[in-house]
Scaffold this active site. Structure first.
Site, PDB file in Angstrom:
ATOM      1  N   HIS A   1      -6.416 -12.275   8.219  1.00 32.07           N
ATOM      2  CA  HIS A   1      -5.695 -11.199   7.549  1.00 32.07           C
ATOM      3  C   HIS A   1      -5.832 -11.277   6.030  1.00 32.07           C
ATOM      4  CE1 HIS A   1      -2.485  -8.178   7.345  1.00 32.07           C
ATOM      5  NE2 HIS A   1      -2.056  -8.845   6.290  1.00 32.07           N
TER       6      HIS A   1
ATOM      7  N   HIS B   1      -0.043  -2.238  10.008  1.00 29.84           N
ATOM      8  CA  HIS B   1       1.033  -3.131  10.441  1.00 29.84           C
ATOM      9  C   HIS B   1       1.118  -3.045  11.954  1.00 29.84           C
ATOM     10  CE1 HIS B   1       4.582  -5.341   8.495  1.00 29.84           C
ATOM     11  NE2 HIS B   1       3.464  -5.830   8.058  1.00 29.84           N
TER      12      HIS B   1
END
Lengths: 224, 751
Positions: free
Chosen positions: B55, B104
């Protein structure tokens, strides 16, 4: 003429309210929640938002702000005050207006263009409308269902203090389709819809039906 | 528990460190040991493990994403490109816009409300950290099938989370997407976009220069929430342990974020900020290493000074916490009192936790002992880079051969139109969007269901020029197209977003993207990713719109089943005079209805094939970037000349759906005849580079001349008016029945 626009932490529509006032020819005066100072304004606009996050009952904390300790007696003495959305909730919490605003019947936040009827065109903020006039304003709230006990409701109805009613479908389950009310003197008005979002052709809701609120107060202050 | 200090690490070189539990591979851990010349302390391991997670480090995607730089078109508008918190674009008159989209996804599956809410919060802080006032948000959402049970859990939660956070923050939500497909049932996609405005001479960067300058942590206190959220959630697939990961989802406080916005803007105006960074994934670890790496090179931090919500937190946990609504600033000693006073005015807690140094080391202490001593660039910039193997999926060829040509086509096109207009993906989004405030701040010119959101540029900012300009934004993506051909699918997503911006009259300027894929460790997924990035980079070059930033979301898969590859593309455009914007749909009676662009028999990946036959095969519609560019030129020029009364993009569902939606916009019907020989193809093909416009009859000739000059096909279809949509000789439907079909679908499922 100078109209105060109050900013609490979490107030959102203060910029819009100031713009609408300027477009109507008034001077918009920023008022800060933590000041004991109304800066000598001729009227006050309490805009919408989520003051203090509205984590407690909406408006329940704002009513204790230093500015409110100045505003409440001034309003009781006749200062014109308009509260929209969170501003309306604060006026009810401060007991300048009776009743309360609770969670929408549909349990969801609702943002839409809403038909509204003006039932009282004599207040400081509605004199430029005519009684029975139908207008369109945006509503955008999660807690806008007006409730009051039967006695209060009967008194509001019999004394003509219901200023606005929803037409078409009721967005939040408000009693008697009430969208806005006034105090006995007619200087304090609260409503859930947003006139400040309906003053320009280019932006906001279709139409400019919100202009009447601002022209009403400006004319009243000029005439005074 | 013993404090693991640097001294202790030196004395106990063989102590086992839990790198695997923190998601690190053996060779990655060995690299850390090589960098430090000793084993890392627990706190150092915490920093490297989050900073080197997929990430934060983009270790699998980096080698491909470089194309966005190497192939970038020359653009005078680009002020800040990739690598900062968000890209910044010059929009004229001294103003700049900054925008970015970010995923998200995994948190929103685990805890839909908080996952989606904090997605909005995170992207808003990215925009704030560029020195801008955030002015609007958009959301690109994908869920499992509308008829699948878990969609009823995930969608209402996600919408409520976005609604609560965004509304409370006072940012209008001006558009986005809601898409249903069974491939997203275990991996919903929540991609949040934010756009901000600033004076172009006021750009802030994430940097910590100047030894002696103070490092201030401000905003919410640090708690145990979201510890390892980004690295754990975004970098691993879900099996059955999602319950166990619940504590890794962060909890948002939009009220604190609203205070942070106003506080930051006042700090910028007072000019008391040297460098600033938001705390997102990897929290204090990320902010300190990135600020230090981009500044003078060193920083001393006393972790005991970090204000805590939970006093039992260990230093490792403080470093990894992803508590929301926090920012870090670098401030000169002379400005520190003014800085803290502004924070106090907004009731925002602010604490000096350290100082910039020129040692080239990030040094952190706890109880007076050194627990971190690393070169910050090694964590922030020198993470591992993988050249993951990739190859075309085994079934790809067969998938492309399974064309929709053999599917039975309908005889009753009225029935098909009514079916499509009510289908999950084409029905009204009102149930979702009515929960979002689209009016706040008073500058929304266009919002859903318009093709793009459009904002007037009118912000109270000292020193800013008045301007007539506006900015337009659209996001698009189509996972079915990308599954059939990821190279073309990414280009089609860009084409549509680009077209949607042009439809308002704005000129497309720049791109952001959110690349949602399965596991990069699967060579077939990696091929989809590589192809999509290559396609997007090539198309950006042709269209002259640079990528300014974005985000990659891997591991969107359950077991071995990955989602359809879903590159979501956001395009920002500018219109010189916002009053000349083109409205959406049919806006008056008696207007000419005109189709711009050419139609081919193209049903691969189409909504019709999906709805009527549950078929996905063949190839997506042909990409024609030159045609897109010429069409956009016609639209912006026609808008500038004031020729157009309304417009609507043709995309999913083709001309039939565009006509129906144009009628529904203001309840005005139309009577049209079709240009081609095959009514079904004319109405439901999804050929790209097409737009529907309406205009006063006296302007028709000017428009046809303009189209002829740019070689854009232009067909007069008919006229607006009446209470029904009439396609002569083919079908007739009242606007009322179209509305009933269109608006019943989502409320029918969600109440």
């Amino acid at each position: 003429m100078r109209v105060g626009v109050v900013t609490f932490p979490g107030t959102l529509d203060d910029q819009d309210a100031a713009r609408a006032l300027r477009l109507a020819g008034a001077e918009a005066v920023p008022l800060w929640h933590a000041d004991h100072d109304l800066k000598g304004v001729d009227a006050v606009f309490l805009p919408g938002g989520f003051s203090y996050g509205d984590y407690l009952r909406c408006g329940a904390i704002s009513r204790f702000a230093p500015l409110m300790t100045e505003l409440v007696p001034a309003a009781q003495a006749g200062l014109p005050v308009l509260g929209t959305c969170n501003g309306f909730q604060i006026l009810c919490e401060a007991q300048l207006l009776p009743g309360a605003l609770v969670r929408n019947a549909g349990l969801h936040y609702v943002c839409r263009d809403q038909g509204i009827r003006v039932d009282n065109a004599t207040t400081a903020w509605t004199a430029d409308f005519s009684e029975g006039q139908e207008i369109t304003l945006p509503v955008k709230h999660g807690e806008g269902r007006y409730v009051a006990d039967a006695g209060t409701l009967a008194e509001l109805e019999s004394s003509g203090r219901v200023v606005f009613r929803y037409t078409g479908s009721n967005p939040n389950g408000s009693l008697n389709d009430i969208a806005g009310i006034t105090n006995e003197a007619g200087n304090v008005v609260g409503l859930m819809p947003h006139p400040e979002h309906a003053v320009e052709e280019l932006t906001g809701a279709p139409g400019v039906d919100g202009r009447g609120f601002f022209s009403s107060i400006v004319r009243k202050l000029v005439d005074a | 528990m013993n404090l693991d200090t640097v001294k202790r690490a030196e004395q106990s070189p063989d102590e086992h460190m839990p790198f695997a539990e923190l998601g690190m591979k053996r060779d990655e851990y060995d690299r850390v040991v090589a960098i430090l010349g000793r084993r890392p302390t627990g706190s150092e391991l915490a920093i490297y493990s989050v900073m080197w997670s997929e990430h934060c480090s983009y270790k699998s995607s980096k080698v491909h994403l470089r194309q966005f730089g190497t192939k970038a078109p020359k653009s005078e508008a680009l002020l800040v490109g990739m690598g900062e918190n968000a890209g910044v674009v010059d929009i004229g008159d001294g103003w700049a816009a900054t925008f970015k989209i970010e995923s998200h996804n995994h948190p929103s599956y685990v805890e839909p409300h908080q996952g989606a809410a904090t997605g909005v919060g995170g992207i808003v802080r990215d925009i704030m950290s560029m020195g801008a006032r955030p002015v609007a948000v958009m959301d690109s959402l994908r869920f499992g099938g509308l008829d699948q049970g878990d969609t009823r859990r995930v969608l209402p939660g996600v919408v409520e989370g976005i609604s609560h956070y965004g509304n409370c923050l006072g940012l209008p939500n001006i558009g986005g997407e809601v898409v249903f497909d069974p491939c997203y049932i275990g991996n919903p996609l929540v991609n949040a976009l934010c756009v901000g405005l600033l004076r172009k001479d006021q750009i802030k960067l994430a940097t910590a220069p100047g030894p002696g300058n103070k490092v201030v942590l401000f905003g919410a206190r640090t708690g145990a929430d979201g510890i390892g959220g980004a690295s754990v959630l975004a970098s691993a697939t879900f099996e059955d342990e999602s319950q166990a990961k619940r504590p890794a989802v962060q909890v948002g406080d939009p009220f604190m974020e609203k205070l942070l916005i106003e506080c930051c803007l006042e700090l910028y105006q007072a000019d008391v900020v040297v460098g600033i960074q938001d705390l997102g994934a990897a929290g204090v670890s990320c902010a300190t290493t990135e600020l230090a790496a981009k500044g003078t090179g060193g920083m001393d931090v006393d972790l005991n000074l970090v204000p805590l919500r939970d006093p039992t937190l260990r230093p490792e946990e403080i470093l990894m916490s992803e508590s929301q609504e926090r920012m870090m600033a670098v401030v000169t000693p002379g400005d520190i009192d003014a800085f803290l006073a502004i924070c106090a005015k907004w009731d925002v807690p602010a604490t000096v936790i350290g100082e910039v140094t020129d040692t080239g080391r990030l040094v952190m202490t706890w109880d007076g002992e050194v627990i971190v001593d690393i070169p910050p660039g090694t964590a922030a910039d020198d993470g591992p880079v993988y050249e993951r193997p990739f190859h075309e999926p085994l079934g790809q060829h067969d998938l492309n051969l399974d064309t929709p040509d053999s599917l039975e086509r309908p005889a009753d096109l009225r029935e098909t139109l009514l079916q499509l207009v009510a289908s999950p993906n084409l029905s009204s989004r009102e149930w979702v969007t009515s929960q979002y405030d689209r009016y706040v701040r008073g500058n929304t010119v266009l919002a859903q269901p318009a093709d793009a959101g459009l904002l007037r540029v009118s912000e109270v900012m000292p020193g800013a020029e008045d301007t007539t300009r506006g900015i337009a934004l659209a996001t698009d993506g189509n996972g079915r197209y990308a599954k059939l051909d990821p190279y073309a699918g990414a280009q089609l997503a860009l084409s549509e977003a680009y077209r949607n911006v042009a439809v308002t009259g704005a000129t497309p300027l720049a791109v952001t993207n959110c690349l949602n894929f399965g596991s990069p460790e699967d060579p077939e997924v990696m091929w989809q990713f590589a192809e999509a990035v290559r396609g997007l980079a090539d198309a950006c070059k042709t269209l002259g719109v640079p990528v300014t930033g974005g985000n990659v979301s891997f591991y969107n898969q359950t077991g071995t089943a990955a989602i359809n590859p879903t590159p979501v593309v956001g395009v920002l455009g500018v219109i010189d005079d916002v009053a000349k914007r083109v409205r959406s749909g049919f806006t008056a009676e008696g207007l000419r209805v005109v189709l711009l662009g050419a139609t081919y028999d193209e049903f691969g990946g189409s909504e019709w094939a999906h709805i009527a036959h549950n078929h996905l095969g063949g190839l997506p519609p042909r990409v024609n970037l030159e045609a897109e560019r010429d069409l956009a030129s016609v639209l912006t020029e026609a808008a500038r000349q004031g020729l157009l009364e309304g417009s609507h993009d043709l995309s999913d569902g083709g001309l039939g759906i565009a006509l129906a939606e144009a009628c529904l916009a203001q309840g005005i019907g139309a009577t049209v005849s079709l240009p081609g020989g095959d009514a079904f193809v004319d109405l439901f093909s999804e050929s790209a580079a097409r737009v529907l416009v309406c205009l006063k009859p006296e302007n028709f000739e000017t428009l046809t001349d303009l189209c002829a000059r740019l070689d854009v096909p232009c067909y007069g279809l008919g006229e607006t008016g009446g209470d029904r949509l009439v396609v002569e000789g083919v079908l007739e439907a009242t606007v009322a029945e179209l509305r009933t079909s269109h608006e019943a679908t989502l409320p029918g499922v969600f109440g």
